[in-house]
Write an enzyme that holds these catalytic residues in place. Structure first.
Site, PDB file in Angstrom:
ATOM      1  N   SER A 189       0.753  -1.257   0.072  1.00  0.00           N
ATOM      2  CA  SER A 189       0.032   0.095   0.122  1.00  0.00           C
ATOM      3  C   SER A 189       0.896   1.233  -0.195  1.00  0.00           C
ATOM      4  O   SER A 189       1.712   1.361  -1.132  1.00  0.00           O
ATOM      5  CB  SER A 189      -0.902  -0.163   1.043  1.00  0.00           C
ATOM      6  OG  SER A 189      -2.089   0.923   0.972  1.00  0.00           O
ATOM      7  N   GLU A 316      -9.453  -5.172  -4.239  1.00  0.00           N
ATOM      8  CA  GLU A 316      -8.871  -4.036  -3.527  1.00  0.00           C
ATOM      9  C   GLU A 316      -9.572  -3.304  -2.384  1.00  0.00           C
ATOM     10  O   GLU A 316      -9.396  -3.445  -1.011  1.00  0.00           O
ATOM     11  CB  GLU A 316      -7.792  -3.278  -3.970  1.00  0.00           C
ATOM     12  CG  GLU A 316      -6.737  -3.932  -4.798  1.00  0.00           C
ATOM     13  CD  GLU A 316      -5.372  -3.776  -3.927  1.00  0.00           C
ATOM     14  OE1 GLU A 316      -5.514  -3.876  -2.615  1.00  0.00           O
ATOM     15  OE2 GLU A 316      -4.401  -4.441  -4.587  1.00  0.00           O
ATOM     16  N   HIS A 413      -7.738  -5.747  -0.182  1.00  0.00           N
ATOM     17  CA  HIS A 413      -6.470  -4.901   0.516  1.00  0.00           C
ATOM     18  C   HIS A 413      -5.886  -5.641   1.600  1.00  0.00           C
ATOM     19  O   HIS A 413      -6.657  -5.936   2.607  1.00  0.00           O
ATOM     20  CB  HIS A 413      -6.730  -3.665   0.717  1.00  0.00           C
ATOM     21  CG  HIS A 413      -5.724  -2.403   0.484  1.00  0.00           C
ATOM     22  ND1 HIS A 413      -4.836  -2.359  -0.616  1.00  0.00           N
ATOM     23  CD2 HIS A 413      -5.110  -1.628   1.501  1.00  0.00           C
ATOM     24  CE1 HIS A 413      -3.814  -1.699  -0.470  1.00  0.00           C
ATOM     25  NE2 HIS A 413      -4.050  -1.195   1.052  1.00  0.00           N
TER      26      HIS A 413
END
Length: 505
Positions: A189, A316, A413
């Site tokens: 990220s 995600e 995610h």
């Protein structure tokens, strides 16, 4: 005795509770506390010490308001935040490959003490694993105006901290069995985008040799944009938007002011791109440390000498919706406003709706679009740009969607990280992974951790690199045994057919 001699002094670690063959050295300072006279400045070297320093507990986390499961919270007054942790085999083997991990968290939360990032399993595969803390939020990424009364405060202080940690690794890791000539830097990220920024800056040249990016996020501010954020935060903190005014505000005051700005955007549908997921801090293209967004820099050949492994998940943004950090888009009117705010043409939105016939709800189309815009497409294009510029590049997608006692879960995610680190046993991570792991999950984790270790060791994760054109070549899809990989998580043909540049929020 598990005592090691670093340049600043001797340190004592402890044996890992999961594997007595691994030594963990925790909370070791790589730079001085960045407060007092050093606040908003480049990191300075840590002071040396006499005797043996006990390094058996994680160091304090950077100023933040988040309280993450299984992780320590920030306490106002904690200042010695620039520390790192090392996991290394206890057998004394030397010249091992080194994996340096940079945590994510939208540049405002997270730490190296998260249970996701325990390095025991990877160290058992023959790596020396390093994780680190760095300045976050305004302390790390806020723009501080020059006032003529002393040295200017640099932008991108969080990135400068990461560079200082990598310099520490170059000078010290041999004492822990690692090779300074075999360093891979990895992140997820905002940590992944940090790594891309490090590839793009001359300041980090030669400090690492391979890189792993998981779900890099599409965001890089201009100096003007960062200055506007500073003005907003200073106003919320009740101080002038000057160097002196910001220094007078405590870290806690700036964290609280930043949270109020984020909350205001989140509740204002008319505030444009920041309404949907208001991440107000990030790297600044200051033309000093960073000449441009890392996608542009990598396309121009920056970091081409660094071998690169990229991964993203296929769903995600469903995590951000599940934890409530994203605006809800549940009506056609809201979806149309979202598309206009990001300049997405109606045909692209229609293509996503057509591609998700079983999803139906507007919310799913929005989450698919936004997840690809911020993470999946950006990560893929970083990989393609690097390959086209002559870099050796590997691309993969995480598409594991079910398993464990939690039943069906998303390939969302952060879900891939416990698999790659080999930390599926951690109960605090079961929200990410869908419950206690089953045999198929352990097998998938074994394959993913093996790919990381092989890439860090030999530059070969187990599949073919992208072609020099950037788009050909193998793409590894990570699924549990018995799952069938979906066609693609990014619908790249639709983005390219629409001729869309990526838009930084």
């Amino acid at each position: 005795m598990d005592v090691f001699t670093a340049k600043a002094g001797q340190v004592r670690g402890r044996r890992s509770g999961r594997d007595p063959g691994i030594v963990a050295v925790l909370g070791l300072p790589y730079a001085a506390p960045p407060f007092g006279a050093d606040r908003f400045r480049e990191p300075r070297p840590a002071q040396a010490w006499d005797g043996v320093r006990e390094c058996t507990a994680f160091g304090p986390v950077a100023p933040q308001s988040a309280e993450l499961p299984g992780s320590p919270a920030w306490s106002p007054g904690d200042e010695d935040i620039l520390t790192l942790n090392i996991w290394a085999p206890a057998n004394g083997a030397g010249s091992l490959p080194v994996l340096v991990w940079i945590h994510g968290g939208a540049y405002v939360f997270g730490s190296s003490a998260q249970p996701d990032f325990d390095g025991t399993s990877l160290a058992a595969r023959g790596l020396v694993v390093v994780t680190l803390n760095y300045r976050l939020g305004f302390e790390g990424f806020g723009h501080v105006p020059a006032d003529g009364e002393g040295p200017a405060c640099p932008d991108n202080r969080g990135l400068l901290d990461q560079i200082a940690a990598l310099e520490w690794v170059q000078g010290n890791i041999a004492a822990f069995g690692g090779s300074p000539g075999r360093v891979t830097v990895a992140g997820q990220s905002s940590g992944a985008t940090s790594v891309a920024c490090l590839m793009a800056t001359e300041r980090a040249r030669g400090l690492f040799h391979r890189a792993i990016l998981h779900s890099a996020v599409n965001a890089c501010a201009t100096v003007e944009g960062a200055a506007r954020t500073t003005a907003e935060v200073a106003a919320a903190a009740g101080v002038p938007a000057t160097r002196a005014g910001l220094l007078a505000a405590s870290p806690q005051t700036l964290v609280s002011a930043s949270d109020r700005i984020v909350d205001r955007y989140r509740h204002d549908p008319g505030s444009g791109q920041r309404h949907y997921d208001p991440a107000i801090y990030g790297p600044v293209a200051d033309d000093v440390l960073l000449p441009s967004d890392p996608l542009e820099s990598l396309a121009a050949g920056a970091g081409a000498e660094v071998e690169l492994l990229v991964c993203h998940t296929t769903e995600e943004y469903w995590l951000l919706d599940a934890v409530g950090s994203s605006a809800k888009v549940t009506t056609e009117r809201q979806l149309g406003a979202f598309a206009r705010d990001f300049g997405l043409p109606p045909q692209l939105v229609d293509a996503y709706r057509d591609r998700l016939p079983d999803a139906g709800p507007v919310l799913d189309a929005y989450l698919a679009l936004y997840g690809d815009l911020l993470f999946a497409e950006y990560s893929s294009r970083l990989a393609e740009a690097h390959a086209r510029a002559g870099g050796r590049t590997f691309l993969s997608r995480f598409d594991r969607r079910c398993g464990g006692d939690g039943g069906r879960v998303r390939a969302w995610h952060c879900a891939d990280i416990p698999f790659a680190f080999g930390n599926l046993h951690e109960e605090s991570l079961h929200f990410l992974t869908g419950g206690p792991p089953g045999p198929a999950d352990h097998e998938l984790s074994h394959r993913m951790a093996g790919a990381w270790a092989a890439f860090a060791t030999h530059g070969e994760p187990g599949w073919a690199p992208l072609s020099g054109g950037g788009e050909g070549g193998a793409v590894r899809v990570w699924c549990a045994a018995g799952e069938e990989a979906r066609e693609t998580g990014t619908f790249r043909d639709r983005w390219r057919a629409a001729g869309l540049p990526l838009l930084a929020p």
